[in-house]
Structures are given as C-alpha cells and as structure tokens.
Scaffold this motif. Structure first.
Motif, PDB file in Angstrom:
ATOM      1  N   ARG A   1     -13.895   3.539  -7.083  1.00  0.00           N
ATOM      2  CA  ARG A   1     -12.737   2.656  -6.920  1.00  0.00           C
ATOM      3  C   ARG A   1     -12.693   1.688  -8.087  1.00  0.00           C
ATOM      4  O   ARG A   1     -13.723   1.247  -8.587  1.00  0.00           O
ATOM      5  CB  ARG A   1     -12.849   1.856  -5.629  1.00  0.00           C
TER       6      ARG A   1
ATOM      7  N   THR B   1       0.856  -1.188   0.000  1.00  0.00           N
ATOM      8  CA  THR B   1       0.000   0.000   0.000  1.00  0.00           C
ATOM      9  C   THR B   1       0.888   1.233   0.000  1.00  0.00           C
ATOM     10  O   THR B   1       1.889   1.281   0.709  1.00  0.00           O
ATOM     11  CB  THR B   1      -0.912   0.028   1.245  1.00  0.00           C
TER      12      THR B   1
ATOM     13  N   ASP C   1      -5.768  -1.715  -6.437  1.00  0.00           N
ATOM     14  CA  ASP C   1      -7.018  -1.078  -6.049  1.00  0.00           C
ATOM     15  C   ASP C   1      -6.746   0.421  -5.982  1.00  0.00           C
ATOM     16  O   ASP C   1      -5.929   0.878  -5.177  1.00  0.00           O
ATOM     17  CB  ASP C   1      -7.424  -1.621  -4.673  1.00  0.00           C
ATOM     18  N   VAL C   2      -7.395   1.178  -6.876  1.00  0.00           N
ATOM     19  CA  VAL C   2      -7.134   2.619  -6.973  1.00  0.00           C
ATOM     20  C   VAL C   2      -8.437   3.399  -6.862  1.00  0.00           C
ATOM     21  O   VAL C   2      -9.516   2.886  -7.142  1.00  0.00           O
ATOM     22  CB  VAL C   2      -6.421   2.987  -8.288  1.00  0.00           C
TER      23      VAL C   2
ATOM     24  N   GLY D   1      -2.303   3.572  -4.192  1.00  0.00           N
ATOM     25  CA  GLY D   1      -3.317   2.536  -4.111  1.00  0.00           C
ATOM     26  C   GLY D   1      -2.860   1.367  -3.269  1.00  0.00           C
ATOM     27  O   GLY D   1      -1.891   1.461  -2.514  1.00  0.00           O
TER      28      GLY D   1
ATOM     29  N   CYS E   1       0.393   0.800 -10.951  1.00  0.00           N
ATOM     30  CA  CYS E   1      -0.359   1.871 -11.633  1.00  0.00           C
ATOM     31  C   CYS E   1       0.395   2.314 -12.882  1.00  0.00           C
ATOM     32  O   CYS E   1      -0.197   2.458 -13.958  1.00  0.00           O
ATOM     33  CB  CYS E   1      -0.549   3.065 -10.705  1.00  0.00           C
TER      34      CYS E   1
END
Length: 119
Positions: free
Chosen positions: A82, A48, A68-69, A52, A101
């Motif tokens: 999200r 993390t 997870d963004v 994200g 990302c």
C-alpha cells in the motif's frame, strides 16, 4: 531515528515535516504503517472507489490530501504494498480517488483509465 528507531516517530512530527520526501518516508516507516498513521492523525475519509481511498488530514498551514492505493504488482513474497500518495488539495481533479490517482500521473481520469487498461 526514522531509520533506526521508527517506533519513535510521533504522528504530529510527521505532519510538521516540511520536506515531502522525508514526510513520505516517515509515513511509510510509522509504527503500524499507513493503517495506523491515518487514524493517529485524525484523517477524514473523503472518497473511496475501485482506485483507492482519498484521505484529508487537517493541519494548520494547509490540508494534507493523500490517496491510499494498492500497488498492482506483487512484492516478491506475494503481498501487495500500500502507498499513500500526496496530491494537491486545491486541484479540482483531486475530489475522487480516481482523479487523485490520475493527477499523480498528470493525466485526466479518462486518460488514466485508458493507460491502466493498456498495461
């Protein structure tokens, strides 16, 4: 049933779906959304950071790795959507959320940081 009865989507069925786009829609429509899907499949938090959270899901054929963004553009009602973005579990760049990302844009983490700063 994914569109009409999303409450019928079993988590393990999502993981067995071979088509990545169908799998993405199933995860999005999963009852409770991403927040419910990740625990339902036993996802392990890998990393993390400010970009994200990177999650790994163990599946028989190959691990599923997703970042997870939070979208930086608000929806019309003001909330921020999200997304779970699938990334290559074998690419060394996908060890951090920032790297994952950046990978989705075919950029290095440094290039991606500059790109985001410019927007």
């Amino acid at each position: 049933f994914v569109v009409i009865r999303p409450e019928w989507i079993p988590a393990q069925h999502v993981l067995k779906e071979p088509n990545a786009e169908v799998r993405r829609v199933m995860m999005e429509r999963f009852p409770g959304g991403n927040e419910a899907f990740l625990p339902a499949v036993g996802a392990e938090r890998v990393h993390t950071d400010d970009w994200g959270t990177l999650w790994r899901v163990k599946i028989p054929s190959e691990d599923l790795l997703v970042v997870d963004v939070l979208n930086s553009t608000p929806e019309p009602d003001g909330h921020f959507k999200r997304y779970l973005l699938g990334v290559d579990p074998n690419d060394p760049q996908c060890k951090t959320a920032l790297g994952a990302c950046a990978w989705t844009f075919r950029k290095t983490p440094e290039e991606y940081k500059r790109l985001v700063a410019q927007s």
